[in-house]
Design a protein around this motif. Structure first.
Motif, PDB file in Angstrom:
ATOM      1  N   ILE A  74       0.874  -1.172   0.000  1.00 15.10           N
ATOM      2  CA  ILE A  74       0.000   0.000   0.000  1.00 15.10           C
ATOM      3  C   ILE A  74       0.909   1.219   0.000  1.00 15.10           C
ATOM      4  CG2 ILE A  74      -1.763   1.270   1.264  1.00 15.10           C
ATOM      5  CD1 ILE A  74      -1.509  -2.171   2.315  1.00 15.10           C
ATOM      6  N   PHE A  75       0.785   2.054  -1.007  1.00 16.15           N
ATOM      7  CA  PHE A  75       1.649   3.218  -1.138  1.00 16.15           C
ATOM      8  C   PHE A  75       0.782   4.456  -1.268  1.00 16.15           C
ATOM      9  CE2 PHE A  75       4.271   6.187  -3.688  1.00 16.15           C
ATOM     10  CZ  PHE A  75       5.329   6.316  -2.807  1.00 16.15           C
ATOM     11  N   LYS A  76       0.932   5.376  -0.310  1.00 14.80           N
ATOM     12  CA  LYS A  76       0.191   6.643  -0.338  1.00 14.80           C
ATOM     13  C   LYS A  76       1.162   7.763  -0.651  1.00 14.80           C
ATOM     14  CE  LYS A  76      -3.129   5.013   3.041  1.00 14.80           C
ATOM     15  NZ  LYS A  76      -3.754   5.235   4.344  1.00 14.80           N
ATOM     16  N   PHE A  77       0.733   8.666  -1.514  1.00  6.36           N
ATOM     17  CA  PHE A  77       1.631   9.707  -1.983  1.00  6.36           C
ATOM     18  C   PHE A  77       0.852  10.982  -2.285  1.00  6.36           C
ATOM     19  CE2 PHE A  77       3.784  11.838  -5.547  1.00  6.36           C
ATOM     20  CZ  PHE A  77       5.055  12.016  -5.006  1.00  6.36           C
ATOM     21  N   ARG A  78       1.369  12.113  -1.816  1.00 10.74           N
ATOM     22  CA  ARG A  78       0.797  13.424  -2.145  1.00 10.74           C
ATOM     23  C   ARG A  78       1.899  14.228  -2.837  1.00 10.74           C
ATOM     24  NH1 ARG A  78      -3.637  11.499  -1.290  1.00 10.74           N
ATOM     25  NH2 ARG A  78      -4.770  11.690   0.656  1.00 10.74           N
ATOM     26  N   ARG A  79       1.661  14.577  -4.051  1.00 11.79           N
ATOM     27  CA  ARG A  79       2.693  15.290  -4.798  1.00 11.79           C
ATOM     28  C   ARG A  79       2.905  16.697  -4.231  1.00 11.79           C
ATOM     29  NH1 ARG A  79       0.109  16.972 -10.574  1.00 11.79           N
ATOM     30  NH2 ARG A  79      -1.721  18.014  -9.745  1.00 11.79           N
ATOM     31  N   ARG A  80       4.116  17.128  -4.277  1.00 10.62           N
ATOM     32  CA  ARG A  80       4.543  18.464  -3.835  1.00 10.62           C
ATOM     33  C   ARG A  80       4.256  18.743  -2.356  1.00 10.62           C
ATOM     34  NH1 ARG A  80       1.646  19.553  -8.576  1.00 10.62           N
ATOM     35  NH2 ARG A  80       0.037  20.569  -7.347  1.00 10.62           N
ATOM     36  N   LYS A  81       3.933  17.748  -1.552  1.00 11.82           N
ATOM     37  CA  LYS A  81       3.624  17.954  -0.132  1.00 11.82           C
ATOM     38  C   LYS A  81       4.616  17.228   0.782  1.00 11.82           C
ATOM     39  CE  LYS A  81      -0.046  20.221  -1.232  1.00 11.82           C
ATOM     40  NZ  LYS A  81       0.068  21.669  -1.318  1.00 11.82           N
ATOM     41  N   HIS A  82       5.622  16.612   0.183  1.00  9.94           N
ATOM     42  CA  HIS A  82       6.635  15.888   0.939  1.00  9.94           C
ATOM     43  C   HIS A  82       6.006  14.809   1.822  1.00  9.94           C
ATOM     44  CE1 HIS A  82      10.789  15.400   2.023  1.00  9.94           C
ATOM     45  NE2 HIS A  82      10.483  15.416   3.307  1.00  9.94           N
ATOM     46  N   TYR A  83       5.041  14.089   1.234  1.00 14.37           N
ATOM     47  CA  TYR A  83       4.348  13.034   1.973  1.00 14.37           C
ATOM     48  C   TYR A  83       4.342  11.755   1.146  1.00 14.37           C
ATOM     49  CZ  TYR A  83       0.490  10.284   3.915  1.00 14.37           C
ATOM     50  OH  TYR A  83      -0.277   9.277   4.442  1.00 14.37           O
ATOM     51  N   ARG A  84       4.883  10.713   1.718  1.00 13.03           N
ATOM     52  CA  ARG A  84       4.724   9.382   1.142  1.00 13.03           C
ATOM     53  C   ARG A  84       4.792   8.372   2.271  1.00 13.03           C
ATOM     54  NH1 ARG A  84      10.038   8.478  -2.509  1.00 13.03           N
ATOM     55  NH2 ARG A  84      10.820  10.440  -1.784  1.00 13.03           N
ATOM     56  N   LYS A  85       3.967   7.331   2.128  1.00 12.90           N
ATOM     57  CA  LYS A  85       3.854   6.334   3.179  1.00 12.90           C
ATOM     58  C   LYS A  85       3.725   4.964   2.521  1.00 12.90           C
ATOM     59  CE  LYS A  85       0.879   5.178   7.081  1.00 12.90           C
ATOM     60  NZ  LYS A  85      -0.310   5.551   7.834  1.00 12.90           N
ATOM     61  N   THR A  86       4.499   4.004   2.976  1.00 13.54           N
ATOM     62  CA  THR A  86       4.461   2.652   2.447  1.00 13.54           C
ATOM     63  C   THR A  86       4.065   1.703   3.563  1.00 13.54           C
ATOM     64  OG1 THR A  86       6.249   3.207   0.932  1.00 13.54           O
ATOM     65  CG2 THR A  86       5.772   0.882   1.231  1.00 13.54           C
ATOM     66  N   GLN A  87       3.158   0.799   3.227  1.00 16.00           N
ATOM     67  CA  GLN A  87       2.685  -0.166   4.203  1.00 16.00           C
ATOM     68  C   GLN A  87       2.467  -1.489   3.484  1.00 16.00           C
ATOM     69  OE1 GLN A  87      -0.877   1.117   6.134  1.00 16.00           O
ATOM     70  NE2 GLN A  87      -1.072  -0.714   7.376  1.00 16.00           N
ATOM     71  N   GLY A  88       2.675  -2.597   4.166  1.00 13.58           N
ATOM     72  CA  GLY A  88       2.455  -3.915   3.577  1.00 13.58           C
ATOM     73  C   GLY A  88       1.394  -4.672   4.345  1.00 13.58           C
TER      74      GLY A  88
END
Length: 120
Positions: A74-88
């Protein structure tokens, strides 16, 4: 002969001898598990449909193994907001083999047969 059962929030069309993976069930490897949530029982032309379940019907299955499925990322990403989160995530499962059907018969009820004859 087949049945439609409900286990783990999903519905499965099963026949005797079928092997399938379902959501994790309690029971040791080699033991028998009884699934009493039967929605449909069919034997040739005789089909019994529950409303929503068939009272007294059950399906017996043998537990072959327990395991865990492939990892889902599971990969969550917000462009230009310095946010990314990876979960399995790995889902647990139980592999079963359908042994036989029991309980309610697949013969049509006498009342239904009488109504069918009266309608003709």
């Amino acid at each position: 002969m087949y049945a439609v059962i409900k286990t783990g929030g999903k519905q499965y069309r099963v026949t005797p001898g079928l092997r399938l993976k379902v959501e994790k069930l309690t029971g040791d490897v080699g033991s028998d598990v009884t699934i009493d949530q039967v929605l449909v029982l069919a034997d040739g032309e005789n089909v019994t449909i529950g409303a929503p379940l068939i009272a007294g019907a059950s399906v017996t299955a043998k537990v072959l193994s327990h395991g865990r499925g492939d990892k889902v990322m599971i990969f969550k990403f917000r462009r230009r907001k310095h946010y990314r989160k990876t979960q399995g995530h790995r889902q647990s499962y139980t592999e079963i083999q359908i042994a036989d059907f029991g309980g309610a018969s697949t013969k049509p009820a006498k009342a239904k047969a009488a109504k069918a004859k009266a309608a003709e």
